[in-house]
Design an enzyme around this catalytic site. Structure first.
Site, PDB file in Angstrom:
ATOM      1  CD  GLU A  77    -111.981-103.854   0.820  1.00 25.82           C
ATOM      2  OE1 GLU A  77    -112.720-104.091   1.811  1.00 25.82           O
ATOM      3  OE2 GLU A  77    -111.885-102.737   0.292  1.00 25.82           O
TER       4      GLU A  77
ATOM      5  CB  THR B  82    -119.398-101.770  -0.659  1.00 27.21           C
ATOM      6  OG1 THR B  82    -118.754-100.853   0.225  1.00 27.21           O
ATOM      7  CG2 THR B  82    -118.619-101.813  -1.966  1.00 27.21           C
TER       8      THR B  82
END
Length: 313
Positions: free
Chosen positions: A134, A187
């Site tokens: 991530e 994101t």
């Protein structure tokens, strides 16, 4: 070190809904039926090799791929430099969809590799390794997608330093409906538009909703869950990136949804419902709103998966 019992394994790694309205970066849930498929094999060649990716144009170089980075972190801690792992990935979750595409790859990689290592690492360590994927994907090693992908159900990240993840109760009759408009919201971009400071009154309201959501899950109090699905901090800003968001949310509640919001950083929107009938009615409402817009979309209706990453044939 324990002796490896398997030379290869195939896993299914679920899509996830992160934030769950009020729980920005701390609450997530795993979906059932939508996810990536991965095959991992022990290799004679040391290190991590990604041999194939189907369904998305993503780098094969391990250091540039979220699954590869997560596996590299895992092998470094495992402490056997001669060990090699090969991985092939079938991407069923579109990158930038808001339902945990990068998390599914990172979580599936480390959970699958852990099976090859005879379950050497506990779930908390797997989450920590997957968070490195991530970090590569969006610059922030958040756990609200990878935690439910690995542990299943609803999860709460109580703390990041040190990492402390709690698996919450999942009411049996709670369903999730997700619409994924076929537009990409990165994101990193969605994080970039957020305010760095919030009003104290908004923070207090958000804390109350997080506590109420957790209480509602354990009590299986669907009315309380519904009242708690309110985000006063992130949603007002990010919703401008999603076509027809406010109309969608209002009319889905009229169709029987308990409530919902933006899934992860968007553009997907999720709605929680009590029972399959309500969840399907919400899906029909989503379709009626998006069909005239000229925006391609996909709709998922799913139970909350309590399994997380699982081995498949």
């Amino acid at each position: 070190m324990s002796k490896q019992q398997l030379s290869s394994v195939k896993v299914f790694s679920p899509a996830t809904v992160a934030n769950v309205a009020c729980g920005f970066d701390v609450i997530g849930l795993a979906m059932d039926g939508t996810g990536d498929e991965m095959e991992l094999r022990i290799s004679d060649q040391p290190g991590v090799r990604i041999t194939a990716i189907e369904g998305a144009d993503l780098p094969l170089e391990a250091a540039q791929n979220v699954a590869g980075v997560a596996l590299m972190a895992m092998l470094q801690e495992y402490g056997q430099p001669e060990l090699g792992i090969e991985v092939s990935i079938k991407k069923n979750i579109q990158p930038g969809s808001g339902i945990g595409s990068s998390a599914a790859s990172a979580a599936g990689a480390v959970a699958g590799a852990n099976k090859l290592l005879n379950d050497h690492f506990p779930p908390e360590s797997l989450i920590r390794f997957a968070m490195e994927g991530e970090r590569l994907a969006c610059g922030t090693p958040h756990a609200d997608n990878v935690a439910p992908a690995i542990m299943g159900g609803f999860t709460l990240v109580r703390s990041y330093q040190p990492l402390d993840v709690i698996r919450l109760h999942t009411p049996e009759d709670l369903w999730v409906t997700v619409i994924h408009p076929q537009i990409e919201v990165k994101t990193s971009d969605a994080r970039g538009i957020l305010k760095q400071q919030v009003l104290l009154r908004d923070a207090i309201r958000q804390w109350g909703n997080v506590g109420a959501l957790v209480a509602g899950l354990y009590r299986e109090d669907y009315a309380l869950i519904s009242r708690a699905l309110e985000d006063v901090i992130v949603e007002p800003i990010r919703s401008i990136l999603i076509p027809a968001f406010h109309d969608l949310k209002l009319r889905c509640k009229e169709a029987g949804a308990l409530g919902g919001g933006i899934s992860g950083s968007g553009p997907s929107v999720f709605m929680l419902s009590k029972g399959a009938d309500n969840a399907n009615a919400v899906a029909a409402m989503m379709e009626s709103i998006y069909a005239p817009l000229g925006v391609d979309y996909r709709i998922h209706v799913s139970r909350i998966s309590t399994a997380g990453v699982r081995v498949i044939d």
